[in-house]
Scaffold this motif. Structure first.
Motif, PDB file in Angstrom:
ATOM      1  N   LEU A 127       1.117  -1.184  -0.095  1.00 47.06           N
ATOM      2  CA  LEU A 127      -0.148  -0.032   0.018  1.00 47.06           C
ATOM      3  C   LEU A 127       0.916   1.318  -0.072  1.00 47.06           C
ATOM      4  N   ALA A 128       0.216   2.357  -0.636  1.00 44.55           N
ATOM      5  CA  ALA A 128       1.125   3.501  -0.485  1.00 44.55           C
ATOM      6  C   ALA A 128       0.089   4.667  -0.788  1.00 44.55           C
ATOM      7  N   THR A 129       0.115   5.860  -0.098  1.00 41.83           N
ATOM      8  CA  THR A 129      -0.784   7.097  -0.183  1.00 41.83           C
ATOM      9  C   THR A 129       0.146   8.167  -0.421  1.00 41.83           C
ATOM     10  N   ALA A 130      -0.735   8.983  -1.587  1.00 43.49           N
ATOM     11  CA  ALA A 130      -0.162  10.407  -2.023  1.00 43.49           C
ATOM     12  C   ALA A 130      -1.434  11.350  -2.082  1.00 43.49           C
ATOM     13  N   GLY A 131      -1.191  12.146  -1.206  1.00 42.80           N
ATOM     14  CA  GLY A 131      -2.493  12.919  -1.327  1.00 42.80           C
ATOM     15  C   GLY A 131      -3.900  12.460  -0.995  1.00 42.80           C
ATOM     16  N   ASP A 132      -4.935  12.409  -2.090  1.00 41.68           N
ATOM     17  CA  ASP A 132      -6.076  11.891  -1.876  1.00 41.68           C
ATOM     18  C   ASP A 132      -6.123  10.433  -2.428  1.00 41.68           C
ATOM     19  N   LEU A 133      -4.982   9.886  -2.972  1.00 36.97           N
ATOM     20  CA  LEU A 133      -4.973   8.556  -3.862  1.00 36.97           C
ATOM     21  C   LEU A 133      -4.397   7.645  -2.822  1.00 36.97           C
ATOM     22  N   LEU A 134      -4.904   6.368  -3.027  1.00 35.16           N
ATOM     23  CA  LEU A 134      -4.522   5.342  -2.517  1.00 35.16           C
ATOM     24  C   LEU A 134      -3.974   4.171  -3.554  1.00 35.16           C
ATOM     25  N   TYR A 135      -2.724   3.634  -3.576  1.00 36.70           N
ATOM     26  CA  TYR A 135      -2.190   2.795  -4.407  1.00 36.70           C
ATOM     27  C   TYR A 135      -2.068   1.370  -3.713  1.00 36.70           C
ATOM     28  N   THR A 136      -2.499   0.268  -4.403  1.00 36.01           N
ATOM     29  CA  THR A 136      -2.646  -0.964  -3.819  1.00 36.01           C
ATOM     30  C   THR A 136      -1.829  -1.976  -4.804  1.00 36.01           C
TER      31      THR A 136
END
Length: 480
Positions: A127-136
């Motif tokens: 998982l990783a977050t950047a601003g209002d985005l979540l990457y899975t």
């Protein structure tokens, strides 16, 4: 250690994933948190047999497979007995296909489930977050992008499962089972489009490096490989505090250092005697590595002219149980280490990394850690997430988040931008081998209903040199 300079290069082509998505528009009233401790996720079909880790036998580390626990085979690549390949959870999922559901409550309790993101395409490993985005990232080769709890975009690699994701500005780095790091860029005109920008190491660097016989190192018996390439799965990624260096650790037992500016591998360190499971870079050029050999090591970045070198500083931990996760609090003053014995050790930087204590909150292996503000989160194979609040060296377990039906493999935390004054809230994302990502609202306010608070600190007979060994402590020796 090696140092190398070379030219730039390109990467591989991009791909796209499927767009199948199931949206449940009718909101389901979410039970209060106290009730969530007793009931499973409503997204999981009630007629399925619940997952129970006790159904599976205990396993030794890949380092001790078919041998005594203390033996070690230097010729074995760690992928041959890797914990994920050996794991009973790395099999076809028994769970029925579940729609994505979004659940809200205007009056959220202090720690509560906001919603679940489910894609029937594989276990969630990163998982990783950047601003209002979540990457899975999962074992489906897809990286999914979520926004406001809805699927926003996605992109696909030609490799196997995505074991690590880290974001630096407009670049996304993903670490894969095939030992490669893939670099992606966000299209500035369309943030939903992600394009492959290259692969580390670059093809040009591989070509230049392959000319010299001295650039080949032995990676197993009768097999050599270029020192700039990982020869086994990449387990984790981390960025230096100044965002100029990328660190990659692998089951090939090495730690590699990459200069982001020119995509060069500038250093390779034979860091451990078994698979490296976690790496965390923090302030003052310090880097921490934890491995299946049961050790946690500290490295310090040193500048030698224009070259970057990392010197070994000290060993914080040496034990029978595998080290499975590391985390550092935002100020860099506390280092946390999760192990396959279910314990979380921590050390204090201001006291020359003296051992501060042990957090005891899980029944099975700790698989992931995250720290934000004054809170620490630990995810475990027992399917729970413990929320700890730190006050000096005293850590209080504020709550235990339940709802996953499989081991919690990864965590990501970001500040809740809608927090009220005096009530600091965090949005916690937890990825599991049950193929779901759960989203939690967590407050650092003490809960008074439904949660039994306890302080978990064990500081018995600590060595004066700051190191710590659990060799004398009883352990089930479950390694991951």
């Amino acid at each position: 250690m090696r140092d190398e300079r070379g030219g730039g290069g390109g990467g591989e082509g991009e791909g796209g994933g499927s767009n199948m998505m199931f949206v449940e528009t009718n909101s389901i009233p979410r039970p209060k948190f106290g009730n969530m401790l007793q009931y499973s996720d409503p997204n999981i079909s009630s007629n399925m047999v619940p997952y129970d880790p006790d159904d599976f036998p205990m396993r030794n580390s890949s380092a001790s497979m078919q041998t005594s626990p203390m033996s070690y085979d230097p010729s074995r690549m760690s992928c041959e007995g890797s914990p994920m390949l050996m794991s009973p959870w790395n099999q076809t999922s028994p769970y029925s296909k579940s729609p994505w559901s979004q659940q809200y409550d205007d009056a959220l309790p202090p720690n509560s489930l906001i919603g679940s993101l489910v894609r029937e395409e594989g276990h969630i490993y990163s998982l990783a977050t950047a601003g209002d985005l979540l990457y899975t990232g999962s074992d489906s080769k897809n990286i999914r992008v979520w926004k406001n709890l809805k699927e926003f975009s996605g992109f696909k690699s030609n490799s196997g499962l995505v074991k690590a994701i880290i974001i630096s500005g407009q670049k996304i780095f993903t670490g894969h089972q095939d030992g490669k790091i893939r670099v992606w860029k966000i299209n500035p005109r369309n943030p939903s489009v992600h394009k492959r920008a290259g692969t580390l190491p670059t093809l040009m660097d591989i070509f230049k490096c392959s000319v010299k016989p001295s650039n080949y190192v032995q990676v197993r018996r009768r097999r050599t490989a270029l020192w700039i390439k990982h020869s086994d799965a990449i387990s984790c990624l981390s960025l230096s505090d100044d965002k100029t260096l990328l660190y990659s650790a692998s089951w090939d037992r090495t730690l590699k250092v990459w200069r982001i500016e020119n995509s060069k591998c500038v250093e390779s360190i034979n860091a451990h005697d078994d698979a490296v499971n976690s790496v965390v870079a923090t302030v003052e050029g310090l880097v921490f590595t934890g491995a299946a050999d049961g050790t946690v090591k500290v490295w310090k970045r040193e500048l030698q002219g224009k070259a970057t070198k990392h010197a070994f500083v000290q060993k914080l931990l040496e034990q029978e149980s595998a080290v499975t996760a590391l985390a550092v609090n935002p100020s860099g003053s506390i280092v946390y280490c999760g192990s396959s014995d279910g314990l979380v050790n921590f050390w204090e930087r201001e006291k020359q990394f003296s051992h501060g204590g042990v957090l005891k909150g899980h029944k099975l292996a700790v698989l992931c850690l995250a720290a934000a503000g004054g809170l620490v989160f630990s995810g475990s194979a027992d399917k729970t997430i413990c929320v700890w609040r730190r006050d000096g060296v005293i850590h209080t377990c504020l709550s235990v988040l339940t709802g996953h039906t499989g081991p919690v493999k990864c965590l990501a935390v970001e500040e809740d931008r809608e927090s009220l004054d005096g009530d600091q809230r965090w949005v916690v994302y937890s990825g599991s081998l049950d193929k779901s990502v759960k989203v939690w609202s967590v407050s650092d306010v003490t809960q008074t209903v439904g949660i039994q608070q306890q302080q978990y600190v064990d500081v018995d007979s600590l060595p004066s040199d700051g190191s710590f060994s659990s060799a004398g402590r009883a352990s089930k020796n479950r390694r991951y």
